[in-house]
Design a protein around this motif. Structure first.
Motif, short mmCIF file in Angstrom:
data_model
loop_
_atom_site.label_atom_id
_atom_site.label_comp_id
_atom_site.label_asym_id
_atom_site.label_seq_id
_atom_site.Cartn_x
_atom_site.Cartn_y
_atom_site.Cartn_z
N GLU A 28 4.45 -5.41 5.64
CA GLU A 28 3.89 -6.03 6.75
C GLU A 28 4.19 -5.31 8.07
OE1 GLU A 28 1.97 -9.03 6.40
OE2 GLU A 28 1.89 -8.01 4.32
N VAL A 29 5.36 -4.68 7.87
CA VAL A 29 5.73 -3.87 9.33
C VAL A 29 4.75 -2.74 9.27
CG1 VAL A 29 7.49 -2.40 10.38
CG2 VAL A 29 8.25 -4.44 8.97
N ARG A 30 4.36 -1.99 8.54
CA ARG A 30 3.54 -0.95 8.20
C ARG A 30 2.29 -1.58 8.80
NH1 ARG A 30 2.74 3.65 4.36
NH2 ARG A 30 4.00 2.32 2.71
N LEU A 31 1.72 -2.86 8.50
CA LEU A 31 0.33 -3.23 8.95
C LEU A 31 0.60 -3.43 10.34
CD1 LEU A 31 -2.28 -4.08 7.91
CD2 LEU A 31 -1.11 -6.59 7.55
N ARG A 32 1.71 -4.06 10.99
CA ARG A 32 1.51 -4.36 12.28
C ARG A 32 2.94 -3.94 12.95
NH1 ARG A 32 -0.14 -10.46 12.40
NH2 ARG A 32 1.23 -10.47 11.05
N PRO A 33 3.23 -2.54 13.09
CA PRO A 33 4.64 -2.39 13.29
C PRO A 33 4.92 -2.63 14.71
CG PRO A 33 3.09 -0.38 13.27
CD PRO A 33 2.36 -1.61 12.91
N PHE A 111 8.29 7.53 8.87
CA PHE A 111 9.40 6.87 7.88
C PHE A 111 8.42 6.06 6.82
CE2 PHE A 111 9.84 2.38 6.95
CZ PHE A 111 11.37 2.36 6.29
N PHE A 112 7.36 5.78 7.00
CA PHE A 112 6.48 5.18 5.87
C PHE A 112 6.00 6.16 4.79
CE2 PHE A 112 6.36 1.42 8.64
CZ PHE A 112 6.63 0.74 7.53
N GLU A 113 5.70 7.61 5.43
CA GLU A 113 5.48 8.77 4.46
C GLU A 113 6.59 8.92 3.51
OE1 GLU A 113 4.10 11.68 7.05
OE2 GLU A 113 2.37 10.92 7.25
N LEU A 114 7.82 9.09 4.14
CA LEU A 114 8.96 9.31 3.43
C LEU A 114 9.18 8.02 2.60
CD1 LEU A 114 11.30 10.74 6.36
CD2 LEU A 114 10.34 11.91 4.24
N LEU A 115 9.13 6.87 2.86
CA LEU A 115 9.32 5.74 2.00
C LEU A 115 8.39 5.88 0.88
CD1 LEU A 115 10.73 3.04 1.59
CD2 LEU A 115 8.91 1.73 2.87
N ASP A 116 7.11 6.19 1.14
CA ASP A 116 6.07 6.12 0.25
C ASP A 116 6.47 7.38 -0.97
OD1 ASP A 116 4.09 4.24 1.06
OD2 ASP A 116 3.09 5.71 2.16
N GLU A 117 6.89 8.47 -0.26
CA GLU A 117 7.56 9.47 -1.08
C GLU A 117 8.79 9.03 -1.98
OE1 GLU A 117 9.41 13.95 -0.68
OE2 GLU A 117 7.85 13.18 0.82
N PHE A 118 9.91 8.36 -1.73
CA PHE A 118 10.93 7.75 -2.12
C PHE A 118 10.45 6.95 -3.47
CE2 PHE A 118 13.77 4.18 -2.35
CZ PHE A 118 14.89 4.70 -2.77
N ARG A 119 9.65 6.03 -3.04
CA ARG A 119 8.87 5.01 -4.00
C ARG A 119 8.22 5.73 -5.18
NH1 ARG A 119 6.71 -0.33 -1.93
NH2 ARG A 119 7.42 -0.87 -3.99
N ALA A 120 7.63 6.78 -4.90
CA ALA A 120 6.66 7.64 -5.73
C ALA A 120 7.66 8.28 -6.83
CB ALA A 120 5.92 8.60 -5.13
#
Length: 146
Positions: A28-33, A111-120
């Motif tokens: 939700e933060v990603r959608l509307r930071p 941040f969201f790129e790193l978060l996606d990488e972490f989760r992947a």
């Protein structure tokens, strides 16, 4: 394509009661930071996530949480230090802001790129119930002033 995109179109925001964990909240933060993070301040985002973790402890909710655990920096921070090749006492939020500034990119995007990488990498699924679950007293003690 991110989880925020569905069939090439941006998905609609969800109601808070429809969210199931911190990752749903972060989507939700990603959608509307701009709605969630005042002036894109990572200190504000870090504070919100700390508050989320404290609420889990106060309400005795067993939810894996990767951003901060009383007595530890959390799996995301530990992963980030490995990813960046350095440690910092300043925390993940400050270091991501610094990395973004060095690269000339928006910190929120990074941040969201790193978060996606972490989760992947599957790190968020490596739950240690003992370290992820704390009593309300432990959560309060971790935030008690010295």
């Amino acid at each position: 394509m991110t989880d925020s995109d569905v069939g090439g179109t941006r998905r609609k925001p969800r109601h808070l009661e429809d969210l199931t964990d911190v990752y749903d909240f972060l989507e939700e933060v990603r959608l509307r930071p701009g709605m969630w993070v005042h002036h894109s301040s990572f200190q504000h985002l870090d504070s919100m996530l700390t508050g989320y973790r404290v609420a889990l402890g106060i309400h005795d909710i067993a939810e894996p949480f990767d951003f901060w655990i009383p007595g530890s920096q959390g799996r995301f921070t530990e992963w980030l230090w490995q990813r960046l090749g350095r440690h910092s006492p300043l925390g993940w939020a400050v270091e991501i802001e610094r990395e973004a500034e060095r690269s000339g990119r928006p910190a929120m995007q990074m941040f969201f790129e790193l978060l996606d990488e972490f989760r992947a990498t599957g790190h968020q699924d490596q739950v240690d119930a003992k370290s992820d679950r704390h009593s309300p007293a432990e959560a309060q003690q971790a935030h008690a002033p010295d």
